[in-house]
Design a protein around this motif. Sequence first.
Motif, PDB file in Angstrom:
ATOM      1  N   SER A  28      -7.039 -11.273  -5.718  1.00  0.00           N
ATOM      2  CA  SER A  28      -7.514 -12.694  -6.252  1.00  0.00           C
ATOM      3  C   SER A  28      -9.141 -12.382  -6.359  1.00  0.00           C
ATOM      4  N   ARG A  29      -9.663 -11.875  -5.460  1.00  0.00           N
ATOM      5  CA  ARG A  29     -11.395 -11.546  -5.503  1.00  0.00           C
ATOM      6  C   ARG A  29     -11.739 -10.876  -6.494  1.00  0.00           C
ATOM      7  N   LEU A  30     -11.075 -10.053  -7.019  1.00  0.00           N
ATOM      8  CA  LEU A  30     -11.421  -8.936  -7.932  1.00  0.00           C
ATOM      9  C   LEU A  30     -11.237  -9.850  -9.405  1.00  0.00           C
ATOM     10  N   ARG A  31     -10.096 -10.703  -9.604  1.00  0.00           N
ATOM     11  CA  ARG A  31     -10.315 -11.634 -10.640  1.00  0.00           C
ATOM     12  C   ARG A  31     -11.171 -12.598 -10.797  1.00  0.00           C
ATOM     13  N   LEU A  32     -11.718 -12.882  -9.794  1.00  0.00           N
ATOM     14  CA  LEU A  32     -12.921 -13.819  -9.672  1.00  0.00           C
ATOM     15  C   LEU A  32     -14.092 -13.397 -10.097  1.00  0.00           C
ATOM     16  N   GLU A  36     -16.347 -14.002 -13.363  1.00  0.00           N
ATOM     17  CA  GLU A  36     -17.792 -14.609 -13.435  1.00  0.00           C
ATOM     18  C   GLU A  36     -18.557 -13.487 -14.026  1.00  0.00           C
ATOM     19  N   LEU A  37     -18.137 -12.315 -14.131  1.00  0.00           N
ATOM     20  CA  LEU A  37     -18.967 -11.292 -14.922  1.00  0.00           C
ATOM     21  C   LEU A  37     -18.943 -11.832 -16.495  1.00  0.00           C
ATOM     22  N   MET A 110     -22.346 -13.300  -9.539  1.00  0.00           N
ATOM     23  CA  MET A 110     -21.249 -13.242  -8.619  1.00  0.00           C
ATOM     24  C   MET A 110     -21.472 -14.187  -7.508  1.00  0.00           C
ATOM     25  N   GLU A 111     -22.121 -15.098  -7.481  1.00  0.00           N
ATOM     26  CA  GLU A 111     -22.308 -16.149  -6.553  1.00  0.00           C
ATOM     27  C   GLU A 111     -21.089 -16.630  -5.843  1.00  0.00           C
ATOM     28  N   ALA A 112     -20.127 -17.029  -6.435  1.00  0.00           N
ATOM     29  CA  ALA A 112     -19.028 -17.542  -5.975  1.00  0.00           C
ATOM     30  C   ALA A 112     -18.146 -16.454  -5.348  1.00  0.00           C
ATOM     31  N   THR A 113     -18.164 -15.211  -6.031  1.00  0.00           N
ATOM     32  CA  THR A 113     -17.201 -13.959  -5.263  1.00  0.00           C
ATOM     33  C   THR A 113     -17.942 -13.612  -4.065  1.00  0.00           C
ATOM     34  N   LEU A 114     -19.099 -13.704  -3.963  1.00  0.00           N
ATOM     35  CA  LEU A 114     -19.877 -13.454  -2.590  1.00  0.00           C
ATOM     36  C   LEU A 114     -19.538 -14.609  -1.700  1.00  0.00           C
ATOM     37  N   SER A 115     -19.629 -15.761  -2.031  1.00  0.00           N
ATOM     38  CA  SER A 115     -19.122 -16.940  -1.225  1.00  0.00           C
ATOM     39  C   SER A 115     -17.779 -16.627  -0.418  1.00  0.00           C
TER      40      SER A 115
END
Length: 131
Positions: A28-32, A36-37, A110-115
Amino acid sequence: MAARQGPAERVISAARRLLATLVATGESRLRLAVLELELERDRLVSILLMAGASLILFSFGIGMLLLLVVVVYWEDHRLLAIALCAGVLLLLSAGLAIKAKRTARQRRLMEATLSHLGQDRQILESSHESS
């Protein structure tokens, strides 16, 4: 009637569930991150197209304005008018270059992914400390 699981089977079963949860979370994190990219790529293309068109139109406008200033002062102060126009353009160019450099240093990719990854790490650390 189902046979009761021994300690080894329970550990293996728990490890499999943990691994499945980790893989699902990672997916799920990879999909996010991919989403984002893609959004960032589309945003950058739009920005570049609009900025390019704007720069072309702006340069035509500035050229016409400079031509007007030089023609108005052609008889008396043509060299001064050309020098002032060039100086103003150079100052504006330097100011925009500095602003562009500052803007480029701001990171939003990738702000949301890092969060979300930070939240995952905090949850794992807090569950590890409580056990």
